[in-house]
Design an enzyme around this catalytic site. Structure first.
Site, PDB file in Angstrom:
ATOM      1  N   ASP A 132       0.862  -1.174   0.000  1.00  0.00           N
ATOM      2  CA  ASP A 132       0.000   0.000   0.000  1.00  0.00           C
ATOM      3  C   ASP A 132       0.904   1.231   0.000  1.00  0.00           C
ATOM      4  OD1 ASP A 132      -2.424   1.606   0.504  1.00  0.00           O
ATOM      5  OD2 ASP A 132      -1.544   1.885   2.489  1.00  0.00           O
ATOM      6  N   ASP A 144      -0.348   5.147   0.744  1.00  0.00           N
ATOM      7  CA  ASP A 144      -0.690   6.190   1.718  1.00  0.00           C
ATOM      8  C   ASP A 144      -0.774   5.607   3.119  1.00  0.00           C
ATOM      9  OD1 ASP A 144      -1.109   8.314  -0.243  1.00  0.00           O
ATOM     10  OD2 ASP A 144      -2.824   7.118  -0.871  1.00  0.00           O
ATOM     11  N   ASP A 157      -1.855  -0.282   6.107  1.00  0.00           N
ATOM     12  CA  ASP A 157      -2.018   0.512   7.328  1.00  0.00           C
ATOM     13  C   ASP A 157      -3.478   0.734   7.686  1.00  0.00           C
ATOM     14  OD1 ASP A 157      -2.490   3.925   6.757  1.00  0.00           O
ATOM     15  OD2 ASP A 157      -2.502   2.434   5.156  1.00  0.00           O
TER      16      ASP A 157
END
Length: 229
Positions: free
Chosen positions: A11, A13, A168
């Site tokens: 991922d 961001d 996240d």
């Protein structure tokens, strides 16, 4: 000897870079510009989501007379401008990428951000850092649907079950698990629920390819947690 994952799917961001503050600043600026209302809670509800879905959420909850596409375009203008000045790397992310490359483990970037936002970040990394880049404007269904991770694995010529994803957000982890990946969860701005094939760490700082492999080995069907070890 521990076998390294077939690939690591990243991922962006909140995982590779911490651009969430840039998005939030831009959202508040839009609310002020168009006479809308916004809150930190609303901003956190967008973490990990597809951009057009976020644009529609902003339209409704900010209460502004803009289309989702117009909102996304303006968000991207604001965030890209900030990234071009400074890329806020997450601790340990670039070092782990470097070690994975040295160990011959291919990496893919799997992000719901669009290509024009991803480009200035990729420009700060070696050209061969990611073998595959899947952005939100390349898929029909964004996270939490498995399509982004299935697409990345397929373009690497691999089965998703042989890959490790790093996420996240709960939205992203849900996408990766649904695709078949084992997920290294590194919560940052929002919590991630525990579940099958999810392992947890507080940070990527100090982590190398071997450490990542040790953490996720045997994770299928159980939850391992490195936060308190």
């Amino acid at each position: 000897m521990t076998t390294l994952p077939a690939a690591v799917l990243w991922d962006m961001d909140g995982t590779l870079v911490d651009t969430e503050p840039y998005w939030i600043e831009t959202e508040y600026a839009m609310a002020e510009k168009y006479g809308g209302t916004w809150s930190h809670e609303h901003a956190m509800n967008l973490v990990g989501n597809a951009l057009l879905a976020s644009g529609d959420y902003i339209r409704v909850h900010m209460g502004i007379d803009r289309t989702p596409q117009q909102i996304v375009d303006e968000l991207l203008d604001g965030v890209v401008a900030r990234v071009e000045v400074d890329v806020p790397w997450r601790p340990g992310a670039r070092e782990l990428l470097t070690d994975l490359h040295a160990q011959g483990v291919p990496c893919a970037l799997v992000t719901m951000s669009w290509q024009r936002f991803v480009a200035p970040i990729l420009a700060r990394l070696p050209a061969d850092t990611f073998s595959v880049v899947v952005t939100g404007d390349r898929v029909e269904l964004g996270k939490p649907h498995p399509e982004p991770y299935l697409t990345a694995a397929a373009e690497l010529g691999l089965a998703a079950k042989d890959c490790v994803a790093i996420e996240d957000s709960n939205t992203g982890a849900t996408s990766a698990v649904a695709a078949g990946c084992t997920v290294l969860c590194v919560p940052h701005h929002v919590p991630i629920l525990e579940g099958e094939r999810r392992v947890f760490a507080e940070s990527l700082s100090g982590m190398d390819a071997a450490g990542l492999t040790r953490l996720v080995t045997g994770a299928t069907g159980e939850v391992r947690d490195a936060r308190n070890t």
